[in-house]
Design a protein around this motif. Structure first.
Motif, PDB file in Angstrom:
ATOM      1  N   LYS A  54      18.104 -35.477  16.352  1.00 53.82           N
ATOM      2  CA  LYS A  54      18.496 -36.483  17.355  1.00 53.82           C
ATOM      3  C   LYS A  54      17.280 -37.333  17.733  1.00 53.82           C
ATOM      4  N   ASN A 105      23.268 -34.791  18.509  1.00 51.10           N
ATOM      5  CA  ASN A 105      24.111 -34.592  19.684  1.00 51.10           C
ATOM      6  C   ASN A 105      24.669 -35.861  20.310  1.00 51.10           C
ATOM      7  N   ILE A 156      25.746 -30.661  17.873  1.00 51.01           N
ATOM      8  CA  ILE A 156      25.238 -29.619  18.774  1.00 51.01           C
ATOM      9  C   ILE A 156      25.315 -30.014  20.236  1.00 51.01           C
ATOM     10  N   MET A 168      22.699 -21.531  24.907  1.00 55.10           N
ATOM     11  CA  MET A 168      21.366 -22.043  25.229  1.00 55.10           C
ATOM     12  C   MET A 168      20.814 -21.246  26.401  1.00 55.10           C
ATOM     13  N   MET A 170      15.852 -22.337  20.054  1.00 49.79           N
ATOM     14  CA  MET A 170      15.351 -23.695  19.856  1.00 49.79           C
ATOM     15  C   MET A 170      13.826 -23.592  19.670  1.00 49.79           C
ATOM     16  N   SER A 171      13.131 -24.748  19.658  1.00 51.37           N
ATOM     17  CA  SER A 171      11.687 -24.705  19.374  1.00 51.37           C
ATOM     18  C   SER A 171      10.951 -23.682  20.227  1.00 51.37           C
ATOM     19  N   ARG A 176      18.357 -23.738  16.084  1.00 47.83           N
ATOM     20  CA  ARG A 176      18.416 -25.200  16.136  1.00 47.83           C
ATOM     21  C   ARG A 176      17.046 -25.695  16.596  1.00 47.83           C
ATOM     22  N   ILE A 177      16.270 -26.240  15.655  1.00 51.98           N
ATOM     23  CA  ILE A 177      14.886 -26.580  15.976  1.00 51.98           C
ATOM     24  C   ILE A 177      14.633 -28.070  15.769  1.00 51.98           C
ATOM     25  N   GLY A 178      14.155 -28.727  16.812  1.00 53.77           N
ATOM     26  CA  GLY A 178      13.861 -30.157  16.742  1.00 53.77           C
ATOM     27  C   GLY A 178      12.384 -30.455  16.833  1.00 53.77           C
ATOM     28  N   SER A 179      11.832 -30.361  18.031  1.00 57.70           N
ATOM     29  CA  SER A 179      10.481 -30.869  18.266  1.00 57.70           C
ATOM     30  C   SER A 179       9.403 -30.164  17.440  1.00 57.70           C
ATOM     31  N   ARG A 224      10.212 -35.638  21.276  1.00 54.13           N
ATOM     32  CA  ARG A 224      11.066 -36.838  21.366  1.00 54.13           C
ATOM     33  C   ARG A 224      10.605 -37.708  22.523  1.00 54.13           C
TER      34      ARG A 224
HETATM   35  C1  LIG Z   1      17.830 -30.918  21.417  1.00 52.62           C
HETATM   36  C2  LIG Z   1      18.506 -29.637  21.163  1.00 52.62           C
HETATM   37  C3  LIG Z   1      17.898 -28.631  20.401  1.00 52.62           C
HETATM   38  C4  LIG Z   1      16.497 -28.722  19.833  1.00 52.62           C
HETATM   39  O1  LIG Z   1      15.540 -28.703  20.850  1.00 52.62           O
HETATM   40  P1  LIG Z   1      13.966 -28.536  20.524  1.00 52.62           P
HETATM   41  O2  LIG Z   1      13.416 -27.990  21.785  1.00 52.62           O
HETATM   42  O3  LIG Z   1      13.480 -29.907  20.228  1.00 52.62           O
HETATM   43  O4  LIG Z   1      13.829 -27.624  19.385  1.00 52.62           O
HETATM   44  C5  LIG Z   1      18.628 -27.477  20.155  1.00 52.62           C
HETATM   45  N1  LIG Z   1      19.877 -27.316  20.628  1.00 52.62           N
HETATM   46  C6  LIG Z   1      20.485 -28.267  21.360  1.00 52.62           C
HETATM   47  C7  LIG Z   1      21.868 -28.013  21.848  1.00 52.62           C
HETATM   48  C8  LIG Z   1      19.826 -29.441  21.661  1.00 52.62           C
HETATM   49  O5  LIG Z   1      20.448 -30.379  22.409  1.00 52.62           O
END
Ligand SMILES: *Cc1c(COP(=O)(O)O)cnc(C)c1O
Length: 222
Positions: free
Chosen positions: A27, A48, A69, A155, A196-197, A212-215, A221
């Motif tokens: 995202k 998302n 997500i 979460m 997550m991260s 679910r890993i983003g940052s 972001r």
């Molecule tokens: C943004 C998001 C993530 C990823 O978050 P990070 O902290 O960047 O890894 C995972 N799950 C959901 C539902 C999110 O909205």
């Protein structure tokens, strides 16, 4: 911060050993960075926002498995129904019914996860444990042939208290084990999407099989 292929390789090597699926949360990230991860072998990506997902799906390779997500509004299901791989955040019966309807229009079965409210914060969406148990028990009476519930998503609290976070993951795993006895043609409990991260290592220790890993991959972001 920017995309880190080094982080990607070290995260995937630890996940692969444990059979945990990585959803790369892209995202707000540019298409070019998604493509770089794709070229490194990544196929599961999470978004998302519906419009952003639809725009990205149109221009990126068609074998990407897109995960939704975020919080999904019923009136937007139709835009992602043709291609979505897994919807993580189903938090109501009405949303599940709408997904079933749109999946039928597209001649497909859409796989989903039920989002469970495990955090202490009031802001997070999801079922509470008792509600979900009741719903799954009753599910046999309302056949929804075009959805398949593959498991649960949660979460944890946004907190530096790691014991709190661990306990919330434990709760989700416990609930997953309890609902596994409702296994049926529509409910196939196999996926626990948690981590997550900041907390994916704890989530894996507590039994997650999808993170679910983003940052950590793409950088922070804006
Ligand atoms: C943004 C998001 C993530 C990823 O978050 P990070 O902290 O960047 O890894 C995972 N799950 C959901 C539902 C999110 O909205």
């Amino acid at each position: 911060m920017a995309l880190s292929l080094e982080n990607y390789l070290s995260i995937t090597s630890s996940l692969d050993k444990k059979g945990v699926t990585l959803v790369a949360v892209s995202k707000t990230q540019p298409v070019e960075d998604i493509l770089k991860l794709y070229q490194s072998g990544q196929r599961d990506f999470g978004e998302n926002y519906v419009q952003e997902l639809v725009d990205k799906q149109a221009v990126l390779p068609k074998d990407i498995r897109w995960h939704f997500i975020g919080h999904l509004q019923s009136n937007k299901v139709k835009y992602i129904a043709p291609f979505i791989h897994l919807i993580h955040g189903v938090d109501s019966e009405s949303l599940l019914k709408e997904i079933n309807k749109q999946a039928a229009r597209n001649n497909r079965v859409i796989e989903v996860l039920m989002q469970v409210h495990i955090a202490t914060e009031e802001t997070k969406f999801g079922w509470d444990a008792a509600e979900l148990m009741h719903f799954l028990e009753e599910l046999g009476k309302n056949p929804l042939p075009n959805v398949r519930i593959m498991g649960l998503m949660g979460m944890a609290s946004f907190s530096t208290d790691l014991e709190l976070v661990r306990n919330e993951f434990k709760q989700l795993k416990g609930l997953f084990q309890s609902v596994s006895s409702f296994n049926s043609s529509i409910f196939k409990p196999t996926i626990i999407s948690m981590g997550m991260s900041a907390d994916y290592e704890i989530a894996m220790e507590e039994g997650s099989n999808m993170v679910r890993i983003g940052s950590l991959l793409f950088g922070t972001r804006n």
